[in-house]
Motif scaffolding. Sequence first.
Motif, PDB file in Angstrom:
ATOM      1  N   THR A 366       0.872  -1.162   0.000  1.00 57.89           N
ATOM      2  CA  THR A 366       0.000   0.000   0.000  1.00 57.89           C
ATOM      3  C   THR A 366       0.917   1.222   0.000  1.00 57.89           C
ATOM      4  N   GLU A 367       0.355   2.400  -0.030  1.00 58.45           N
ATOM      5  CA  GLU A 367       1.208   3.591  -0.047  1.00 58.45           C
ATOM      6  C   GLU A 367       2.045   3.647   1.233  1.00 58.45           C
ATOM      7  N   THR A 368       1.391   3.356   2.376  1.00 59.58           N
ATOM      8  CA  THR A 368       2.141   3.346   3.641  1.00 59.58           C
ATOM      9  C   THR A 368       3.254   2.299   3.596  1.00 59.58           C
ATOM     10  N   GLY A 369       2.880   1.102   3.190  1.00 60.37           N
ATOM     11  CA  GLY A 369       3.857   0.021   3.136  1.00 60.37           C
ATOM     12  C   GLY A 369       5.026   0.370   2.234  1.00 60.37           C
ATOM     13  N   TYR A 370       4.734   1.080   1.154  1.00 57.02           N
ATOM     14  CA  TYR A 370       5.786   1.425   0.198  1.00 57.02           C
ATOM     15  C   TYR A 370       6.779   2.413   0.814  1.00 57.02           C
ATOM     16  N   ASN A 371       6.228   3.356   1.559  1.00 56.83           N
ATOM     17  CA  ASN A 371       7.118   4.332   2.204  1.00 56.83           C
ATOM     18  C   ASN A 371       7.887   3.731   3.366  1.00 56.83           C
ATOM     19  N   PHE A 372       7.338   2.661   3.908  1.00 58.97           N
ATOM     20  CA  PHE A 372       8.004   2.010   5.048  1.00 58.97           C
ATOM     21  C   PHE A 372       8.392   0.585   4.684  1.00 58.97           C
TER      22      PHE A 372
ATOM     23  N   MET B 526       6.234   5.180  12.665  1.00 61.56           N
ATOM     24  CA  MET B 526       5.503   5.482  11.436  1.00 61.56           C
ATOM     25  C   MET B 526       4.422   6.533  11.665  1.00 61.56           C
ATOM     26  N   PHE B 527       4.147   6.833  12.917  1.00 62.38           N
ATOM     27  CA  PHE B 527       3.119   7.835  13.226  1.00 62.38           C
ATOM     28  C   PHE B 527       3.621   8.643  14.418  1.00 62.38           C
ATOM     29  N   SER B 543       4.556  15.754  25.628  1.00 60.59           N
ATOM     30  CA  SER B 543       5.515  15.989  24.555  1.00 60.59           C
ATOM     31  C   SER B 543       5.201  14.976  23.462  1.00 60.59           C
ATOM     32  N   SER B 544       5.894  15.080  22.339  1.00 60.83           N
ATOM     33  CA  SER B 544       5.589  14.095  21.309  1.00 60.83           C
ATOM     34  C   SER B 544       6.808  13.777  20.460  1.00 60.83           C
ATOM     35  N   VAL B 545       6.782  12.574  19.934  1.00 63.88           N
ATOM     36  CA  VAL B 545       7.830  12.133  19.011  1.00 63.88           C
ATOM     37  C   VAL B 545       7.241  12.244  17.618  1.00 63.88           C
ATOM     38  N   LYS B 546       7.873  13.042  16.793  1.00 62.50           N
ATOM     39  CA  LYS B 546       7.333  13.259  15.443  1.00 62.50           C
ATOM     40  C   LYS B 546       7.370  11.982  14.626  1.00 62.50           C
ATOM     41  N   GLY B 582       1.022  -1.666  22.366  1.00 60.35           N
ATOM     42  CA  GLY B 582       0.101  -1.283  21.310  1.00 60.35           C
ATOM     43  C   GLY B 582       0.867  -1.445  20.016  1.00 60.35           C
ATOM     44  N   LYS B 583       0.986  -0.363  19.246  1.00 56.24           N
ATOM     45  CA  LYS B 583       1.744  -0.453  18.000  1.00 56.24           C
ATOM     46  C   LYS B 583       3.080   0.247  18.114  1.00 56.24           C
ATOM     47  N   ILE B 584       3.412   0.660  19.328  1.00 58.04           N
ATOM     48  CA  ILE B 584       4.585   1.517  19.475  1.00 58.04           C
ATOM     49  C   ILE B 584       5.769   0.727  20.013  1.00 58.04           C
ATOM     50  N   ASP B 585       6.910   0.880  19.359  1.00 60.98           N
ATOM     51  CA  ASP B 585       8.132   0.235  19.836  1.00 60.98           C
ATOM     52  C   ASP B 585       8.742   1.101  20.924  1.00 60.98           C
ATOM     53  N   ILE B 586       8.826   0.559  22.118  1.00 63.36           N
ATOM     54  CA  ILE B 586       9.418   1.320  23.219  1.00 63.36           C
ATOM     55  C   ILE B 586      10.706   0.626  23.639  1.00 63.36           C
ATOM     56  N   PRO B 587      11.828   1.328  23.589  1.00 59.77           N
ATOM     57  CA  PRO B 587      13.091   0.687  23.943  1.00 59.77           C
ATOM     58  C   PRO B 587      13.242   0.536  25.448  1.00 59.77           C
TER      59      PRO B 587
END
Lengths: 382, 601
Positions: A366-372, B526-527, B543-546, B582-587
């Motif tokens: 997908t577009e996301t998958g392609y970028n990642f 990714m987000f 705060s946030s991680v871009k 969740g979906k977040i990788d936390i070291p």
Amino acid sequence: MLAIPPLSLYIHIPWCVRKCPYCDFNSHRADGAPPESSYVNALLADLERELPAVAGRTVETIFIGGGTPSLFGADAIGALLAGVRARVEVAEEAEITLEANPGTAESGKFRGFREAGVNRLSIGVQSFEPEPLRRLGRIHGREEALRAADLAREAGFDNFNLDLMFGLPEQSPDQALEDLQTAIGLGPTHLSFYQLTLEPNTLFHKYPPPLPEDDAIWAMQREGQARLAEHGYCQYEVSAYGQEGFRCRHNLNYWRFGDYLGLGAGAHGKVTDPKTGTITRTWKIKHPQHYLDAAGQPERQGGRKKVERDELPFEFLMNALRLREGFAEALFFERTGLPVEILEPKLSACLDEGWLERRNGFLRCTETGYNFLDNVLQRFLR
Amino acid sequence: MADQQHIRNFSIIAHIDHGKSTLADRFIQTCGGLSAREMSEQVLDSMDIERERGITIKAQSVTLHYKARNGETYQLNLIDTPGHVDFSYEVSRSLAACEGALLVVDAAQGVEAQSVANCYTAIEQGLEVLPVLNKIDLPSAEPERVCQEIEEIIGVPADEALRISAKTGFGVDDLLEQLVAKVPPPKGDPEAPLQALIIDSWFDNYLGVVSLVRVVNGFINRKQRITIMSTGKSHLVEKLGVFTPKPFDKEVLQTGEVGFVIAGIKDIFGAPVGDTITASDRPCKAPLPGFQQVQPRVFAGLYPVESDDYESLREALNKLHLNDAALQYEPETSQALGFGFRCGFLGMLHMEIIQERLEREYDLDLITTAPTVVYEVLKTDDTTIQIDNPSKLPPPNEIAEIREPIIEANILVPQDYLGNVITLCIEKRGVQTKMQYMGGQVSISFELPLSEVVLDFFDRLKSVSRGFASFDYEFRRFQAAPLIKLDILINGERVDALSLIVHRDISQSRGRDLVERMKDLIPRQMFEVAIQAAIGSKIIARSSVKAMRKNVLAKCYGGDITRKKKLLEKQKAGKKRMKQVGKIDIPQEAFLAVLRVNKDS
């Protein structure tokens, strides 16, 4: 069951006038003139030893890469291609590409290359701006870059690629787009528009130059892609854009997990043996002098290794998912001999996650998958 | 064989780097008559055997035969002591097996707090303490000043302190003479029923539990039946002997002797440190004094990065537990981290050692949550509970009072850094209890919340004193304090494994520091990742991680494939020690972010 895939031929010419600080290919500074004829002989001897593995097959594409193959004279390239044709069947409509520098010295030889049988040029322009060119360590200037395209066309190359980088040290999005616009204006059939990355074992990796911010690089890519599409360059791979009918057949064969013989110092090859159902990777000794010295002694000239069955799915995906169209599920079976289900349960996870999609028998990003893509691929590792 | 009058049991008390092992090696060499080269080979051999069998890294004791200038031969038993504040109980048991101790002080650096604490323990137990100035060969040695420090700080006369160099061997013979002359022989009654003190026990894969013991009264024979007093269980002695430092089998250990006993005991709890061994057929009336069950002070959650490793982690903990009575663990479940174990440790060093062993010896990838101390909670229904995990804190309306453990820290610091140390202790909510000038150093005591000490106190203390301050602590009591729970939310989800209990007055700044620190520790994903600190339902910092824009190799052609694959593998390996919440990788580092807060402010 493994099918016999198309066969390509990669020939590596390892010399450059000088080494660029970003380049991680196997290239070496040529002190004086490179030993053209002995190297051509070594390449042909190399080919002869590879032939039994591909007996009866036809070479569909040839790519002469480097290094700077255009450092070689047209005669040497002519002798090389004639030698190849004498030893293996080359398809009549084979795509035969040669990598060239836009410098005056090389572009003077374009006509000779064309006459030698080369029918596609890949010109390493990288940028048209003097300052970035200097920082990249390129030996050509803006004028030479601009003229190279005309010279190629005059020499009879109606099919040529320009390599163009973005995300150069201190480059702004506007500058990157200007470079791209200039390249498009030269009317190549194909553009490789790719981000400068700091590869390990390069000078840039050791002494990183000040690169633009992620957001700026992102803007270059997004707007660059829009600009390319506007002018009829269709993205078919992560960094490859071609006009209708001018996608690079040689590279497509890599990405579709086809076979290729690798000749020359540091060249890699991949050969399928349908009888044993195995895929073997081959490589040649990297240093040009060592390669030359070992000519005639195959055991010293390189190595080979069978790709284990459990490595095949990943290696296939690593190539095929780079294509915008992805791959036909049937192709996975043909090229790996394994059912596509072997990708489960990771495949389903990626589909659920919205990283991959399945459509008309094709699997693609997908577009996301392609970028990642690196994240997607890592899912399939181990 | 030496009679009782010719036995000398002693320990060496020394700060790390003050030369304890060099001196021990020098003793072995002098008494064993081995060359330096032979000796290193011998010691190494013995270590290899131990490593193969997975027992302990170094011999816990060594028995030497010293021919004194009076022509008589003495059996010297040198008993090793662990050198860290986390292990003070073990130290006290080692010292209880001795009649004397060498207080080895670096003649250039002077006295350090840990030595002081151990030395007091030795004096309290009636040991003869012989001060020794080591590294006298150094140009920076200041024997006069250091002697004065020993007298003022520790209160033992130092006029007869020998000046030696364990490195060159200078003065070592004289020291052995002094040892024989001044350390009394063991008292003990050979005719009395057997009483042997367990100095240490460890688990050997082939032999079961090996115990290092000091025979206090009576004697112990091979093939004798013995009883471990705390368990009441009877075992047959299969093997006994001494370390030379290689294990050397014997038929009997006499009154006053130190050696190992193997009696088919299956786990470490069958022969706990400090316990008493007696004869099954003729038991003693009472155990030797001083036995304690060890109490963990610091707790943390250990979670496998890959949930499949849960059973392997359980097995590994089980094995380590066989060898380490102080390590406690019980299963726990975290919403964020899944299945894991809540583990109790003696202190931070102990925790780090266990964590490292699990990763290195058992090849496990672990996430360790921030260490916490045990809190006592008085509930509104008048019951009291102990909390070793902040996420288990009852809802605020059920809490009448939260009490935190208070320790007394004894710090020894050169005058120049006194101001910095006081500032640090006050920042850590300390209350000064004592201060005494002694030579160039100051001995200062503070009551501090243990929670502040386990965080980063030791590192901070070292940094504000340029490494010169040293300290030691003891538990005092639980004390009520205005404590609250601080939660961390990641993309709006409360992550239970990141909750902590903090003092109300610093909760705001701790929350701010923490989200800033986490922002730097959590890699771009990714987000966008939002990080918030909350007290109850109130967000106090954010705060946030871009978001990362893309992550894809720009180029990949046929020839590169193997290299590019390695690159991806390396990238993936970099993601190890990250836990998906969740979906977040936390070291791992983010879970321990609280340990880093304030570090470089």
